[in-house]
Design a protein around this motif. Structure first.
Motif, PDB file in Angstrom:
ATOM      1  N   ARG A  58       0.819  -1.201   0.000  1.00  0.00           N
ATOM      2  CA  ARG A  58       0.000   0.000   0.000  1.00  0.00           C
ATOM      3  C   ARG A  58       0.864   1.267   0.000  1.00  0.00           C
ATOM      4  N   GLN A  59       1.898   1.277   0.835  1.00  0.00           N
ATOM      5  CA  GLN A  59       2.661   2.509   1.077  1.00  0.00           C
ATOM      6  C   GLN A  59       3.898   2.680   0.203  1.00  0.00           C
ATOM      7  N   ALA A  60       4.561   1.562  -0.073  1.00  0.00           N
ATOM      8  CA  ALA A  60       5.883   1.690  -0.692  1.00  0.00           C
ATOM      9  C   ALA A  60       5.777   1.757  -2.205  1.00  0.00           C
ATOM     10  N   SER A  61       6.912   1.924  -2.831  1.00  0.00           N
ATOM     11  CA  SER A  61       6.971   1.980  -4.276  1.00  0.00           C
ATOM     12  C   SER A  61       6.461   0.665  -4.872  1.00  0.00           C
ATOM     13  N   PRO A  62       5.698   0.726  -5.985  1.00  0.00           N
ATOM     14  CA  PRO A  62       5.145  -0.508  -6.566  1.00  0.00           C
ATOM     15  C   PRO A  62       6.234  -1.472  -7.053  1.00  0.00           C
ATOM     16  N   THR A  63       7.439  -0.976  -7.277  1.00  0.00           N
ATOM     17  CA  THR A  63       8.501  -1.838  -7.804  1.00  0.00           C
ATOM     18  C   THR A  63       9.373  -2.423  -6.709  1.00  0.00           C
ATOM     19  N   ILE A  64       9.003  -2.208  -5.457  1.00  0.00           N
ATOM     20  CA  ILE A  64       9.833  -2.680  -4.347  1.00  0.00           C
ATOM     21  C   ILE A  64       9.992  -4.212  -4.379  1.00  0.00           C
ATOM     22  N   VAL A  65      11.200  -4.664  -4.103  1.00  0.00           N
ATOM     23  CA  VAL A  65      11.471  -6.099  -4.014  1.00  0.00           C
ATOM     24  C   VAL A  65      11.313  -6.511  -2.549  1.00  0.00           C
ATOM     25  N   ILE A  66      10.408  -7.452  -2.302  1.00  0.00           N
ATOM     26  CA  ILE A  66      10.140  -7.861  -0.923  1.00  0.00           C
ATOM     27  C   ILE A  66      10.601  -9.302  -0.699  1.00  0.00           C
ATOM     28  N   ALA A  67      11.348  -9.487   0.382  1.00  0.00           N
ATOM     29  CA  ALA A  67      11.745 -10.838   0.776  1.00  0.00           C
ATOM     30  C   ALA A  67      11.129 -11.157   2.126  1.00  0.00           C
ATOM     31  N   LEU A  68      10.685 -12.400   2.267  1.00  0.00           N
ATOM     32  CA  LEU A  68      10.124 -12.855   3.537  1.00  0.00           C
ATOM     33  C   LEU A  68      11.172 -13.759   4.184  1.00  0.00           C
ATOM     34  N   ALA A  69      11.511 -13.464   5.432  1.00  0.00           N
ATOM     35  CA  ALA A  69      12.517 -14.267   6.124  1.00  0.00           C
ATOM     36  C   ALA A  69      11.898 -14.932   7.349  1.00  0.00           C
ATOM     37  N   GLY A  70      11.885 -16.257   7.352  1.00  0.00           N
ATOM     38  CA  GLY A  70      11.431 -17.002   8.529  1.00  0.00           C
ATOM     39  C   GLY A  70      12.650 -17.250   9.392  1.00  0.00           C
ATOM     40  N   ASN A  71      12.832 -16.402  10.386  1.00  0.00           N
ATOM     41  CA  ASN A  71      14.081 -16.434  11.147  1.00  0.00           C
ATOM     42  C   ASN A  71      13.999 -17.418  12.323  1.00  0.00           C
ATOM     43  N   LYS A  72      15.147 -17.658  12.940  1.00  0.00           N
ATOM     44  CA  LYS A  72      15.321 -18.581  14.067  1.00  0.00           C
ATOM     45  C   LYS A  72      15.149 -20.036  13.613  1.00  0.00           C
ATOM     46  N   GLN A  73      15.651 -20.309  12.406  1.00  0.00           N
ATOM     47  CA  GLN A  73      15.564 -21.667  11.851  1.00  0.00           C
ATOM     48  C   GLN A  73      16.317 -22.657  12.740  1.00  0.00           C
ATOM     49  N   ASP A  74      17.290 -22.162  13.512  1.00  0.00           N
ATOM     50  CA  ASP A  74      18.029 -23.034  14.428  1.00  0.00           C
ATOM     51  C   ASP A  74      17.127 -23.603  15.521  1.00  0.00           C
ATOM     52  N   LEU A  75      15.952 -23.006  15.700  1.00  0.00           N
ATOM     53  CA  LEU A  75      14.999 -23.506  16.700  1.00  0.00           C
ATOM     54  C   LEU A  75      13.882 -24.319  16.027  1.00  0.00           C
ATOM     55  N   ALA A  76      14.215 -24.991  14.928  1.00  0.00           N
ATOM     56  CA  ALA A  76      13.202 -25.697  14.129  1.00  0.00           C
ATOM     57  C   ALA A  76      12.424 -26.726  14.940  1.00  0.00           C
ATOM     58  N   ASN A  77      13.015 -27.231  16.016  1.00  0.00           N
ATOM     59  CA  ASN A  77      12.276 -28.196  16.835  1.00  0.00           C
ATOM     60  C   ASN A  77      11.109 -27.559  17.588  1.00  0.00           C
ATOM     61  N   LYS A  78      11.115 -26.225  17.681  1.00  0.00           N
ATOM     62  CA  LYS A  78       9.982 -25.532  18.309  1.00  0.00           C
ATOM     63  C   LYS A  78       9.110 -24.847  17.255  1.00  0.00           C
ATOM     64  N   ARG A  79       9.242 -25.307  16.037  1.00  0.00           N
ATOM     65  CA  ARG A  79       8.581 -24.658  14.914  1.00  0.00           C
ATOM     66  C   ARG A  79       7.064 -24.581  15.072  1.00  0.00           C
ATOM     67  N   MET A  80       6.495 -23.396  14.781  1.00  0.00           N
ATOM     68  CA  MET A  80       5.043 -23.225  14.796  1.00  0.00           C
ATOM     69  C   MET A  80       4.523 -22.821  13.416  1.00  0.00           C
ATOM     70  N   VAL A  81       5.435 -22.359  12.547  1.00  0.00           N
ATOM     71  CA  VAL A  81       5.037 -21.958  11.193  1.00  0.00           C
ATOM     72  C   VAL A  81       5.692 -22.933  10.217  1.00  0.00           C
ATOM     73  N   GLU A  82       4.875 -23.657   9.457  1.00  0.00           N
ATOM     74  CA  GLU A  82       5.414 -24.631   8.515  1.00  0.00           C
ATOM     75  C   GLU A  82       6.069 -23.947   7.323  1.00  0.00           C
ATOM     76  N   PHE A  83       7.157 -24.536   6.880  1.00  0.00           N
ATOM     77  CA  PHE A  83       7.884 -24.009   5.729  1.00  0.00           C
ATOM     78  C   PHE A  83       6.960 -23.860   4.521  1.00  0.00           C
ATOM     79  N   GLU A  84       6.171 -24.919   4.263  1.00  0.00           N
ATOM     80  CA  GLU A  84       5.318 -24.936   3.066  1.00  0.00           C
ATOM     81  C   GLU A  84       4.279 -23.815   3.113  1.00  0.00           C
ATOM     82  N   GLU A  85       3.737 -23.578   4.302  1.00  0.00           N
ATOM     83  CA  GLU A  85       2.729 -22.534   4.465  1.00  0.00           C
ATOM     84  C   GLU A  85       3.301 -21.173   4.066  1.00  0.00           C
ATOM     85  N   ALA A  86       4.503 -20.899   4.552  1.00  0.00           N
ATOM     86  CA  ALA A  86       5.142 -19.621   4.256  1.00  0.00           C
ATOM     87  C   ALA A  86       5.530 -19.540   2.782  1.00  0.00           C
TER      88      ALA A  86
END
Lengths: 443, 214
Positions: free
Chosen positions: B120-148
């Motif tokens: 909504r706010q930024a430039s329409p050409t902005i490149v956006i990356a989504l980072a699912g951080n704290k992968q080292d804690l994968a045993n406590k994972r609550m967000v599935e990789f596939e979902e993201a």
């Protein structure tokens, strides 16, 4: 919010944001609150254009105005002096890295119904059509005197004592006529009225030096303007404050400033929450019972689809109409910025005419300024009171800024901020407290 | 003030072009925004990283073939906490990393809100990356990789799971962004920023404003 702070700052206008930044940098724990959903208060730039139209009760703009989101319209017109206090503050605090500026292209002064470029150096003085031939030479000598003048070196004062003799005496020393005095005092030294004539000349000499030093910095004119509008300035200083630990809350109504023993502030209440603090810094709108009215300013925002006539199509301009030229006691300021500053849709310009109100018909007072603009597509007039605090805040520890005045630049804004900071903290702001490692991170 | 344009001396001695981009970080408090940047810029990780103070403007370069991509990285400086992020933050941003914590479903929901806010706010050409951080804690994972991954694909986002702690995918996500950013030539116009000039100490005389690429 229910925590204890060294200082709570109310309002995110430019002054409050600078103060908040300075306090955070000085190691104070700061809570900064605004009742509005947006940053900037009176010093915000309005976006989108539809919001400006509705603010003034006008029907929505048609499609000729382009995309509403491309507009950022200032409510209070001002420029930065390139060598002035605000630029120094921006550079020393590192806030300048969040902002980009453009030099204002033209600086004009009004004389006898026409506008002329403000002459600033010897060459321009000799070419200017503001003066006759002999007057030009006298003005040139005056400029050389000011240029060579060094406050620390009495030899450069040339048998004139700038600390005791007034500005009228200095004009007389160079034989400058009333017209030349007029544009020197108003377009170079940027005084709004003629009180300066009776004050020691040193002040005026330093102001003229500020003008010419500013001009030397980036050329064309001594003024700078930030891309996307003046509203970027408070945001930049708010970011500084946040980086140094300041907490920000927008859209938070303030219901009460809570006082303790001896009328000293102990906190701020919003609904059922109370944030404790030792000090409050705020603008006049948060403390209506602690300020008095000082006067009124009239400002007219004008949307144009062309530059101002007779300015060589400058995409940004300032024109000063000295008081005497139009039979007034205070100057009228005209400023122009454009789509090249990302404040208007492509091809559009924003003119602003403002002055201190002197009569019952403020709109009529700015007519000489409006007449210079050519065809105006849309205009929005506002008349606002400006306030000053009734006391210095030392007892209550509530430090209140003055409303933004009619001056065309930020020098008085910075003076007020530095003065408030000194009253509040008991010491002048120490720029060296800013971590130098901020600089290092850039490399 | 760092020089904003000009030919850089590259490791092999030849001169390539430099492109500078503004990259902003977004995401809920404590998902590891600052940690990702500190890992990327300084190669450091602190288990108990304090809330962002005093370091909200970092730069780092990435080399791609003949181009040096210089990121000017903006951290939120805590202004996201009470939803008081200034519009200036998004202004002229050419890239954004929206961070969530894979062990916390709420932060993923918040990340989606930030993506909408950017659209909504930024430039329409902005490149956006989504980072699912704290992968080292994968045993406590609550967000599935596939979902993201599905969400990212639907919204045209780059996506990686990262760990600021182990450095997993940290350089890679910045590199992926660098590859996706358009490398304009200076003569062919600007890359989103306003063509103004920055002010610096000792500025003297009129210079032409330097911006992105050369």
């Amino acid at each position: 919010m229910d925590e204890e702070y060294d200082a709570i700052v109310l309002g995110t206008g430019l002054k409050e944001c600078i103060i908040s930044g300075m306090l955070s940098v000085s190691g104070k724990k700061v809570l900064h609150v605004d009742r509005n959903k947006y940053y900037g208060g009176e010093s915000a730039s309005i976006c989108p254009l539809e919001e400006l139209f509705s603010k003034f009760g006008a029907p929505a703009p048609d499609e000729s105005y382009g995309r509403g989101r491309d507009w950022n319209v200032d409510l209070i017109p001002k420029f930065l002096m390139a060598n002035g206090s605000l630029v120094k503050l921006l550079i020393h605090t590192g806030v300048t890295r969040y902002l980009e500026f453009k030099s204002v292209e033209g600086s004009y002064v009004y004389k006898g119904g026409k506008i002329a470029k403000v002459p600033v150096d010897q060459k321009e003085a000799l070419a200017s059509d503001l003066m006759g031939m002999f007057e030009k030479r006298r003005f040139r000598n005056f400029l050389i005197y000011v240029q060579d003048f060094q406050q620390e070196d009495p030899k450069t004062w040339k048998d004139f004592d700038p600390n005791t003799q007034n500005m009228t005496a200095l004009y007389e020393k160079f034989g400058l006529d009333k017209n030349t005095q007029d544009f020197t005092g108003h377009a170079l030294a940027l005084y709004r009225d003629d009180d300066y004539l009776n004050r020691p000349a040193l002040e005026t000499i330093n102001r003229i030096k500020l003008y010419s030093d500013s001009l030397a910095k980036y050329g064309k004119s001594p003024y700078l303007y930030p891309m996307y509008g003046l509203g970027e300035l408070p945001q930049g200083f708010a970011r500084l404050s946040a980086i140094y630990g300041g907490t920000y809350m927008l859209d938070k109504p303030i219901d009460e400033i809570v006082l303790g023993e001896g009328g000293k502030v102990v906190g701020v209440r919003s609904g059922n929450e109370i944030a404790k603090c030792k000090q409050v810094y705020c603008d006049p709108t948060y403390v209506p019972d602690r300020v008095r009215k000082k006067g009124k300013v009239v400002r007219c925002i004008c949307l144009l689809d062309h530059p101002i006539p007779n300015t060589k199509d400058a995409l940004s301009t300032q024109i000063i109409i000295p008081q005497k030229q139009v039979g007034r006691n205070s100057d009228i300021y005209v400023s122009l910025v454009s789509y090249t500053h990302q404040v208007a849709a492509k091809g559009w310009f924003i003119g602003m005419v403002s002055t201190t109100v002197e009569t019952d018909n403020p709109e009529n007072e700015i007519k000489p300024g409006l007449d210079l603009l050519g065809a105006i597509r849309q205009k929005f007039v506002s008349v606002s009171d400006y306030y000053e605090p009734t006391d210095d805040g030392l007892e209550s520890q509530i430090f209140i800024s003055q409303t933004y005045d009619a001056t065309s630049h930020f020098e008085s804004t910075c003076m007020d901020v530095l003065d408030i900071f000194k009253r509040g903290t008991g010491e002048a702001f120490d720029i060296s407290k800013i971590k130098r490692d901020l600089e290092d991170e850039e490399q | 003030m760092a020089n904003r344009s000009g030919a850089a001396q590259r490791p092999n001695g030849t001169q390539g072009k430099i492109c500078q981009f503004k990259l902003v970080l977004l995401g809920e408090s404590a998902v590891g925004k600052s940690s990702l940047v500190l890992r990327f810029v300084k190669g450091q990780f602190h288990e108990y990283q304090e809330s962002t103070i005093g370091a909200a403007f970092l730069t780092q370069t990435v080399c791609l073939d003949d181009t040096t991509v210089k990121f000017e990285i903006w951290d939120t400086a805590g202004q996201e906490r009470y939803h008081s992020l200034a519009p200036m933050y998004y202004r002229g941003a050419q890239a954004a990393i929206v961070v969530y914590d894979i062990t916390n479903q709420d932060t993923f929901g918040r990340a989606k809100t930030w993506v909408k806010e950017l659209q909504r706010q930024a430039s329409p050409t902005i490149v956006i990356a989504l980072a699912g951080n704290k992968q080292d804690l994968a045993n406590k994972r609550m967000v599935e990789f596939e979902e993201a991954q599905t969400y990212a694909d639907e919204n045209g986002l780059l996506f990686m799971e990262t760990s600021a702690k182990t450095a997993l995918n940290v350089n890679d996500i910045f590199l992926a962004i660098a590859k996706k950013l358009p490398k304009y030539d200076q003569n062919q116009g600007q890359s989103g920023q306003g063509q103004g000039r920055r002010l610096a100490e000792g500025d003297q005389g009129a210079k032409t404003p330097g911006n992105c690429c050369k």
